[in-house]
Design a protein around this motif. Sequence first.
Motif, PDB file in Angstrom:
ATOM      1  N   ALA A 441     -37.832 -41.965  10.735  1.00 14.82           N
ATOM      2  CA  ALA A 441     -38.928 -42.847  10.313  1.00 14.82           C
ATOM      3  C   ALA A 441     -39.879 -42.730  11.353  1.00 14.82           C
ATOM      4  N   ALA A 442     -39.731 -42.922  12.524  1.00 19.15           N
ATOM      5  CA  ALA A 442     -40.994 -42.589  13.366  1.00 19.15           C
ATOM      6  C   ALA A 442     -41.806 -41.676  13.510  1.00 19.15           C
ATOM      7  N   HIS A 443     -41.105 -40.505  13.476  1.00 16.38           N
ATOM      8  CA  HIS A 443     -41.819 -39.219  13.381  1.00 16.38           C
ATOM      9  C   HIS A 443     -42.479 -39.118  11.874  1.00 16.38           C
ATOM     10  N   GLU A 444     -42.069 -39.574  10.958  1.00 13.95           N
ATOM     11  CA  GLU A 444     -42.510 -39.643   9.633  1.00 13.95           C
ATOM     12  C   GLU A 444     -44.100 -40.373   9.714  1.00 13.95           C
ATOM     13  N   ARG A 445     -43.848 -41.498  10.457  1.00  8.42           N
ATOM     14  CA  ARG A 445     -45.223 -42.091  10.664  1.00  8.42           C
ATOM     15  C   ARG A 445     -46.237 -41.526  11.350  1.00  8.42           C
ATOM     16  N   VAL A 446     -45.807 -40.803  12.538  1.00  2.00           N
ATOM     17  CA  VAL A 446     -46.629 -39.946  13.299  1.00  2.00           C
ATOM     18  C   VAL A 446     -47.237 -38.890  12.663  1.00  2.00           C
ATOM     19  N   LEU A 447     -46.604 -38.110  11.888  1.00  2.00           N
ATOM     20  CA  LEU A 447     -47.160 -37.029  11.027  1.00  2.00           C
ATOM     21  C   LEU A 447     -48.098 -37.595   9.934  1.00  2.00           C
ATOM     22  N   TYR A 448     -47.546 -38.529   9.194  1.00  2.00           N
ATOM     23  CA  TYR A 448     -48.384 -39.158   8.259  1.00  2.00           C
ATOM     24  C   TYR A 448     -49.727 -39.500   8.618  1.00  2.00           C
ATOM     25  N   GLU A 449     -49.935 -40.186   9.839  1.00  2.00           N
ATOM     26  CA  GLU A 449     -51.205 -40.618  10.277  1.00  2.00           C
ATOM     27  C   GLU A 449     -51.847 -39.278  10.904  1.00  2.00           C
ATOM     28  N   ARG A 450     -51.276 -38.371  11.367  1.00  2.00           N
ATOM     29  CA  ARG A 450     -51.828 -37.232  11.658  1.00  2.00           C
ATOM     30  C   ARG A 450     -52.564 -36.525  10.324  1.00  2.00           C
ATOM     31  N   LEU A 451     -51.929 -36.334   9.569  1.00  2.00           N
ATOM     32  CA  LEU A 451     -52.262 -35.655   8.204  1.00  2.00           C
ATOM     33  C   LEU A 451     -53.428 -36.334   7.498  1.00  2.00           C
ATOM     34  N   LYS A 452     -53.478 -37.746   7.544  1.00  5.85           N
ATOM     35  CA  LYS A 452     -54.586 -38.517   7.137  1.00  5.85           C
ATOM     36  C   LYS A 452     -55.836 -38.353   7.766  1.00  5.85           C
ATOM     37  N   GLN A 453     -55.718 -38.105   9.014  1.00  6.57           N
ATOM     38  CA  GLN A 453     -56.934 -38.016   9.830  1.00  6.57           C
ATOM     39  C   GLN A 453     -57.589 -36.385   9.454  1.00  6.57           C
ATOM     40  N   GLN A 454     -56.488 -35.487   9.359  1.00 14.98           N
ATOM     41  CA  GLN A 454     -56.911 -34.162   9.110  1.00 14.98           C
ATOM     42  C   GLN A 454     -57.686 -34.112   7.761  1.00 14.98           C
ATOM     43  N   LEU A 455     -57.109 -34.801   6.670  1.00 13.86           N
ATOM     44  CA  LEU A 455     -57.601 -34.945   5.477  1.00 13.86           C
ATOM     45  C   LEU A 455     -59.174 -35.568   5.500  1.00 13.86           C
ATOM     46  N   ALA A 456     -59.490 -36.641   6.434  1.00 13.16           N
ATOM     47  CA  ALA A 456     -60.432 -37.256   6.662  1.00 13.16           C
ATOM     48  C   ALA A 456     -61.485 -36.156   7.384  1.00 13.16           C
ATOM     49  N   ASP A 457     -61.099 -35.431   8.165  1.00 11.66           N
ATOM     50  CA  ASP A 457     -61.911 -34.712   9.119  1.00 11.66           C
ATOM     51  C   ASP A 457     -62.268 -33.379   8.173  1.00 11.66           C
ATOM     52  N   GLY A 458     -61.864 -33.412   6.855  1.00  6.39           N
ATOM     53  CA  GLY A 458     -62.422 -31.902   6.013  1.00  6.39           C
ATOM     54  C   GLY A 458     -60.960 -31.325   5.383  1.00  6.39           C
ATOM     55  N   GLY A 459     -59.678 -31.629   5.750  1.00  2.86           N
ATOM     56  CA  GLY A 459     -58.999 -30.768   5.253  1.00  2.86           C
ATOM     57  C   GLY A 459     -57.672 -30.399   6.047  1.00  2.86           C
ATOM     58  N   VAL A 460     -56.301 -30.351   5.402  1.00  3.76           N
ATOM     59  CA  VAL A 460     -55.318 -30.220   5.943  1.00  3.76           C
ATOM     60  C   VAL A 460     -55.206 -28.692   6.260  1.00  3.76           C
ATOM     61  N   PRO A 461     -54.998 -28.303   7.592  1.00  8.15           N
ATOM     62  CA  PRO A 461     -55.126 -26.776   7.902  1.00  8.15           C
ATOM     63  C   PRO A 461     -53.888 -26.098   7.009  1.00  8.15           C
ATOM     64  N   ALA A 462     -54.162 -24.823   6.607  1.00  8.27           N
ATOM     65  CA  ALA A 462     -53.047 -23.970   5.902  1.00  8.27           C
ATOM     66  C   ALA A 462     -52.581 -23.078   6.709  1.00  8.27           C
ATOM     67  N   GLN A 463     -51.107 -22.743   6.516  1.00  6.75           N
ATOM     68  CA  GLN A 463     -50.629 -21.634   7.036  1.00  6.75           C
ATOM     69  C   GLN A 463     -50.133 -20.623   6.201  1.00  6.75           C
ATOM     70  N   ALA A 464     -50.513 -19.326   6.233  1.00  8.48           N
ATOM     71  CA  ALA A 464     -50.190 -18.295   5.318  1.00  8.48           C
ATOM     72  C   ALA A 464     -48.909 -17.920   5.468  1.00  8.48           C
ATOM     73  N   LEU A 465     -47.882 -17.773   4.305  1.00  8.93           N
ATOM     74  CA  LEU A 465     -46.630 -17.439   4.395  1.00  8.93           C
ATOM     75  C   LEU A 465     -46.557 -15.810   4.385  1.00  8.93           C
ATOM     76  N   LEU A 466     -45.598 -15.610   5.237  1.00  2.82           N
ATOM     77  CA  LEU A 466     -45.598 -14.152   5.456  1.00  2.82           C
ATOM     78  C   LEU A 466     -45.300 -13.086   4.157  1.00  2.82           C
ATOM     79  N   VAL A 467     -44.456 -13.923   3.224  1.00  5.74           N
ATOM     80  CA  VAL A 467     -44.439 -13.331   2.010  1.00  5.74           C
ATOM     81  C   VAL A 467     -44.640 -14.552   0.799  1.00  5.74           C
ATOM     82  N   PRO A 468     -45.411 -14.437   0.041  1.00  2.00           N
ATOM     83  CA  PRO A 468     -45.705 -15.501  -0.792  1.00  2.00           C
ATOM     84  C   PRO A 468     -44.540 -15.779  -1.708  1.00  2.00           C
ATOM     85  N   GLU A 469     -44.644 -17.131  -1.993  1.00  2.00           N
ATOM     86  CA  GLU A 469     -43.302 -17.710  -2.453  1.00  2.00           C
ATOM     87  C   GLU A 469     -43.648 -18.036  -4.199  1.00  2.00           C
TER      88      GLU A 469
END
Length: 607
Positions: A441-469
Amino acid sequence: MPLIRVLPDTLVNQIAAGEVVERPAAVIKELVENSLDAGARAIEVEVEQGGMVLMRIRDDGRGIARDEMALALTRHATSKIASFDDLERVATLGFRGEALPSILSVSRLKLVSRNADAEHAWELGGAGHIEGAEPRPSAHPFGTTIEVRDLFFNTPARRKFLKSEATEFRQLQQALSRIALSRFDVGFALRHNNRRVFDLAPAAGDGGRLARIRAICGDEFVAQSEAIDETRLGMRLHGWIGLPSVARPNADLQYIYVNGRLVRDRLLGFALKRAFADVMHSTHHPAYIVYLELDPAGVDVNVHPQKTEVRFRDANRVHDLLFGAVHQLLRRLRPEPERHHQVAFSPPDETPSGPTVLPGYVARGSAPAAMPQWRPAARLDLREAAPPRYGDAPPAAAAMAETRAAADGDARPLGTPLAQVHGIYILAQNDQGLVLVDAHAAHERVLYERLKQQLADGGVPAQALLVPEVVSLAEDEADALEAQRDTLHAYGFELDRSGPASVLVRAVPPLLARSDIGALLRELVGDETRRETAAHFGEALDAQHRVLADVACKAAIKAQRRLTLAEMDALLRDMERTELAGQCNHGRPTWMQITVAELDRLFLRGR
C-alpha cells in the motif's frame, strides 16, 4: 367541474406548513434562525417529549413591538426584505415570512415579546389562528419567547408521520447543533424533559471555537482535523477539514455553510468529495465543517421553502475554490507520529475490541520548529532492485549493524526498519514506539504520486519492449484503445492496431515492464471511455489519475517479496517525502503507530 375559489387563509397556512414544518426539528430551525436575525446573543430551547408536546424558544434579541405582533403572525409579512433588489441580496436567514404563520396553523402558539422601547412585554397567541385576538400585557425581559404546544393537534394525519420521542429529539438536537456551529458568538442551551442536554457559552478565539466543535463533533474530529482559510476568486473558504483518518461510513459529519446558512448542495458536496478522491475508501465519506463567504448577489437562496438549497451564479468558480483549497491542504500533509491515533489495545483482563487504525498527519508549515530535515535516501525502484529473494534473511548480527547505521543522523518520523513480517508488513522503530507499514500500500502511493508528477511534467516515460507484445482484445476494446492512442502515449504506452481484435504494444511505462500488459489494457479501456464521456469539473483529469493508480498498483511491491533492510529504509524515507502517504490510492491506511505506553499496557508493565 367545481367552481374556482380562493382558499381561506387558515388552509393556505396549513398548506405552507407542509413545506416548512415537517417535524419538531424544522420548527426549531425556523424559530432559532428568527432569533439570530433579531440579533440574539443567547438562545435557550426547552422541549418536552421530543418537541411533540412543547417547544419553547427564548432569546435576548430586539423583540417585537406591540403593534407588529399580529402582523408577525401573518403570512408573507417580514421585516427582512422590501423589494426585489433585497431578494437578490438576501443577507438574513429567514425572509419568506412563512415560518410563524405556518407553525401557528398547526399548533397552539404563544408569542411573548418586549422591545427596547416598551415598558413591559406583550403576549399574543392562538390555536391554529389568531383572528380577532389582541395583544395583552405580560411580564418578560427584553427579547422574545415563542411557545409551541401540541404540534399537528389539528392535522392528525400529519402527526401520524412523526417518529418516536427519541428519534424526534435526536433530529431536533442535531438541527440546533448545526446552527450552533454557524454562530460561535451566540450562546445556545438545550433542555429536554427538564434535563439539561448542553449549554454552549459564546465561543471566543480559536480555543473557544474548538471547544464548541469538540462538544458537538467529538474529540476525534478535533484531534484529526486541519484548519483551512483561503481567500481567492472574490470568495473566502474557512473551517476545518477532517483528515482521511476520520472518514466515516455515513455522511453524518458534513457541515457546509454559505454566508452563515447551513445548506445541502450537490455542487459543494461533489467538490469536497472529489478533493478526497484518492485518499479515501469508496465506502467512506469525508468529515468537514466549512464556511463559504461570498457576495450575496452571487448566490440565490430563494430556491427551497426550507432555505436549505442554494443556486450559485458562477458554479464553476465556487467548485474550483472548494476543490482546489481542500485538495492542496490534503497534499501538504505528511506522516506525523505525535498526532497519530494509535492502535486501540485492550489489556488481557478486558474484552478485546480489535485494532482501530487512524493514521495521523501534520500540514507542512504547521510542524514544530524542531521538525527534522530529511537527508537523501535511495529510492526503491523495481527496475533496479534485485530479483525477489526467498532465502534466509540477513544474519542477525549484520541486520543489527545495518539498523544501527541507518539510525545514525537525524530522527525519522517513520523510524528505522527492523524486520519484515509475513512478507507483507515492515516493522520499524521510532521515538514513540513501533511502526507497522503495509509495504504494498505504501509503495503504491509513492509510485502513484511519482507518476502524477511525471504526467504533469509532460508525460510518463516509455520503455521499449525488446519484443513487441501482441494483446488480444474484444474488437470494441481494440477500437477504443486505438481511438485513445495519443492519450495513452502520455501514460507511457506505445501501441498500434495489429488486427480487428488485437493491438501491438511496443512500449510501456518502465514500472510495468514485467507486468501483465493485456490485463492492464483491458482495464484502461473502461477508464478511457469514462474519461471521454466526462462532462465537467475536471472529471477527465480524475480519469487520467485512475489510469495512473492502476499502473502504480500493478507495479508496487507484491506480498511475499522479501525486502532488505536498505530497501525497507528507502521506502520509509520515500513515504516521508510523499504527499498523502497515509493512505494508498484506494483510501486504505498505509501505516500505524504502536506507542511504548500501549506496549506497556499490553504487557501489564507498571501494574
